[in-house]
Design a protein around this motif. Structure first.
Motif, PDB file in Angstrom:
ATOM      1  N   GLY A  30     -11.083 -21.622  11.622  1.00 20.28           N
ATOM      2  CA  GLY A  30     -10.211 -21.876  10.757  1.00 20.28           C
ATOM      3  C   GLY A  30      -8.697 -22.231  11.113  1.00 20.28           C
ATOM      4  N   CYS A  31      -8.224 -21.839  12.043  1.00 25.83           N
ATOM      5  CA  CYS A  31      -6.904 -22.372  12.953  1.00 25.83           C
ATOM      6  C   CYS A  31      -6.873 -23.452  13.762  1.00 25.83           C
ATOM      7  CB  CYS A  31      -6.482 -21.121  13.495  1.00 25.83           C
ATOM      8  SG  CYS A  31      -6.388 -19.589  12.207  1.00 25.83           S
ATOM      9  N   ALA A  32      -7.956 -24.200  14.008  1.00 24.40           N
ATOM     10  CA  ALA A  32      -8.512 -25.090  14.894  1.00 24.40           C
ATOM     11  C   ALA A  32      -7.336 -26.516  14.599  1.00 24.40           C
ATOM     12  CB  ALA A  32      -9.817 -25.801  14.746  1.00 24.40           C
ATOM     13  N   PRO A  33      -6.846 -26.902  15.599  1.00 27.57           N
ATOM     14  CA  PRO A  33      -5.591 -27.735  15.455  1.00 27.57           C
ATOM     15  C   PRO A  33      -6.458 -29.174  15.676  1.00 27.57           C
ATOM     16  CG  PRO A  33      -5.545 -27.022  17.638  1.00 27.57           C
ATOM     17  CD  PRO A  33      -6.447 -25.958  16.922  1.00 27.57           C
ATOM     18  N   ARG A  62     -10.314 -25.451   5.830  1.00 33.90           N
ATOM     19  CA  ARG A  62     -10.023 -24.228   6.632  1.00 33.90           C
ATOM     20  C   ARG A  62     -10.295 -22.926   5.754  1.00 33.90           C
ATOM     21  NH1 ARG A  62      -7.045 -25.735  11.201  1.00 33.90           N
ATOM     22  NH2 ARG A  62      -5.956 -27.584  10.992  1.00 33.90           N
ATOM     23  N   LEU A  87     -12.162 -17.288  12.786  1.00 34.10           N
ATOM     24  CA  LEU A  87     -10.802 -17.214  12.562  1.00 34.10           C
ATOM     25  C   LEU A  87     -10.363 -18.568  13.617  1.00 34.10           C
ATOM     26  CD1 LEU A  87      -9.799 -13.465  12.715  1.00 34.10           C
ATOM     27  CD2 LEU A  87      -9.401 -15.029  10.763  1.00 34.10           C
ATOM     28  N   ALA A  88     -10.914 -18.660  14.519  1.00 35.26           N
ATOM     29  CA  ALA A  88     -10.358 -19.603  15.445  1.00 35.26           C
ATOM     30  C   ALA A  88     -10.826 -20.993  14.645  1.00 35.26           C
ATOM     31  CB  ALA A  88     -11.162 -19.488  16.928  1.00 35.26           C
ATOM     32  N   TYR A 119     -13.674 -21.221   6.260  1.00 33.62           N
ATOM     33  CA  TYR A 119     -13.966 -20.313   7.577  1.00 33.62           C
ATOM     34  C   TYR A 119     -13.138 -18.924   7.411  1.00 33.62           C
ATOM     35  CZ  TYR A 119     -16.047 -24.234   9.947  1.00 33.62           C
ATOM     36  OH  TYR A 119     -16.886 -25.224  10.464  1.00 33.62           O
ATOM     37  N   LEU A 120     -12.075 -18.974   6.982  1.00 32.78           N
ATOM     38  CA  LEU A 120     -11.259 -17.854   7.002  1.00 32.78           C
ATOM     39  C   LEU A 120     -11.480 -16.842   6.025  1.00 32.78           C
ATOM     40  CD1 LEU A 120      -7.591 -19.566   6.940  1.00 32.78           C
ATOM     41  CD2 LEU A 120      -8.953 -18.592   8.794  1.00 32.78           C
ATOM     42  N   LEU A 140     -12.459 -27.156  17.265  1.00 29.51           N
ATOM     43  CA  LEU A 140     -13.260 -26.705  16.096  1.00 29.51           C
ATOM     44  C   LEU A 140     -14.905 -26.493  16.641  1.00 29.51           C
ATOM     45  CD1 LEU A 140     -13.761 -25.634  13.212  1.00 29.51           C
ATOM     46  CD2 LEU A 140     -13.836 -28.208  12.584  1.00 29.51           C
TER      47      LEU A 140
END
Length: 405
Positions: free
Chosen positions: A92-95, A162, A89-90, A165-166, A100
């Protein structure tokens, strides 16, 4: 650990869990270019995501898998899967790329469920079913390895980098919930403190000859396997064939047939023992090296040789793994996770060395040199195997003869 009757449903759940866990290591490889464009970094920088996952996985094998002998399996596996889900989850949301990469390390460290499940499953079934069970679990791992790249590549092209990953996070967390409800309770076989558990893998490697030879077999065979698959891209995209990089991916799908062979190899191990299966597998590696040599010819004949040779190589390598793990897990029931840590670490080190040797051999001697390297490694393992098995038989015959005299 108490032996239970493992249902087909439970075995299927464990095989799927192995496939998903192994797939988490491999699916980032297919979306690395998408990560580069999505985060606006260079392809080399995006490749750090793959490297971080693999480094994390190696660390997880060394640091976490031995805990399978110390902790009850159900909460341990559920915790590992939950942490993997959080890491996915982290990711997939990495900025940005550094975030990442850090999340990828967490994913790699915690996605070692397959290496915890194998010792667990062996302890849940009768001795005469262990080979078959390991073959099915390995079949699940192979399926995860093959399908993960295809799944992530297609989904990434459709919904962006993303999405894989999600979706993987949802699947992992769902499996954690299922295992929390279905996995039977087990009693940890060891009460050793954590530092002693870490040291035990090295001690077992030093004191157990059957563990050492199993590690040697798998390290040499996996080294040859890695050398072939690392150099296939050079051969197929070179002047002999002039194909694109996609051809390597298509050829890799040949390995799907291995999913059908490993359960059968497991049943043969249950019936005849690991040594005869190892012998056939090592001879199969030698034959595959000879067949693969014809791949240097190019054209239809060469491509046919590559398909048949890689198929035989894949089947022999994975079937040999079933035999090796059966031998290793029979040594000390109370230390199966620590034994598996030593075994798998040696196998991965062998694979890494094989990739390195393969590239350098290809640069000096071409594709035929790589095939010769595979044959040499197989001969090394085969010689050790013949000394171990037939030397042992000769000693037994000699003792019986002197006893009667």
């Amino acid at each position: 650990m108490t032996t239970h009757a493992m249902s087909r449903r439970m075995l299927l759940i464990l095989a799927v869990t192995c496939g998903v866990a192994v797939g988490n290591i491999y699916f980032p490889q297919a979306i690395s270019p998408l990560v580069a464009s999505g985060l606006r970094v260079s392809p080399d920088s995006a490749a750090l995501v793959v490297t971080a996952t693999q480094i994390g996985y190696t660390a997880g094998m060394l640091l976490l898998v031995p805990l399978g002998d110390r902790l009850p399996h159900r909460p341990f596996l559920v915790t590992l899967l939950a942490l993997t889900g959080v890491g996915l989850l982290a990711a997939g949301c990495a900025p940005a790329l550094p975030f990442l990469v850090a999340a990828s390390v967490v994913i790699g460290v915690t996605t070692v469920a397959a290496q915890v499940i194998a010792p667990l499953a062996v302890g849940l079934v009768a001795e005469d079913r262990r080979g078959a069970v390991m073959g099915i679990l390995l079949s699940g791992s192979i399926g995860g390895m093959l399908l993960a790249r295809t799944f992530s590549g297609a989904l990434g092209e459709w919904l962006g980098w993303r999405a894989p990953y999600l979706v993987a996070a949802v699947v992992v967390l769902l499996l954690a919930t299922v295992l929390a409800r279905t996995l039977p309770a087990t009693i940890a076989p060891s009460r050793q403190p954590y530092p002693a558990l870490l040291a035990e893998s090295l001690r077992l490697l030093r004191t157990e000859p059957d563990l050492r030879r199993s590690c040697l077999y798998q390290a040499t065979v996996f080294a040859g396997f890695s050398a072939v698959w690392t150099c296939l891209a050079f051969l197929l995209t070179g002047p002999a064939y002039g194909l694109g990089a996609q051809a390597v991916g298509m050829l890799a799908l040949v390995g799907a047939a291995t999913m059908l062979c490993t359960p059968y190899a497991g049943r043969l191990v249950d019936r005849w023992g690991p040594d005869p299966v190892n012998l056939v597998c090592l001879l199969g590696i030698l034959v595959s090296a000879a067949v693969l040599t014809a791949g240097a010819l190019g054209g239809v004949l060469g491509l046919t040789a590559l398909i048949l040779g890689t198929l035989l190589l894949d089947v022999a390598m994975q079937s040999g793994m079933v035999a090796n793990q059966a031998r290793v897990f029979a040594l000390h029931p109370e230390a199966r996770s620590r034994l598996n840590t030593a075994y798998m670490t040696c196998a991965y080190l062998g694979g890494s060395a094989g990739s390195w040797l393969g590239v350098r051999t290809y640069g000096q001697a071409g594709w035929r040199g790589v095939c010769a390297l595979v044959a040499l490694l197989a001969v090394l393992a085969l010689t050790r195997h013949l000394v171990a098995t037939y030397g042992c038989r000769n000693r037994l015959v000699s003792r019986r003869f002197h006893g009667r005299a």
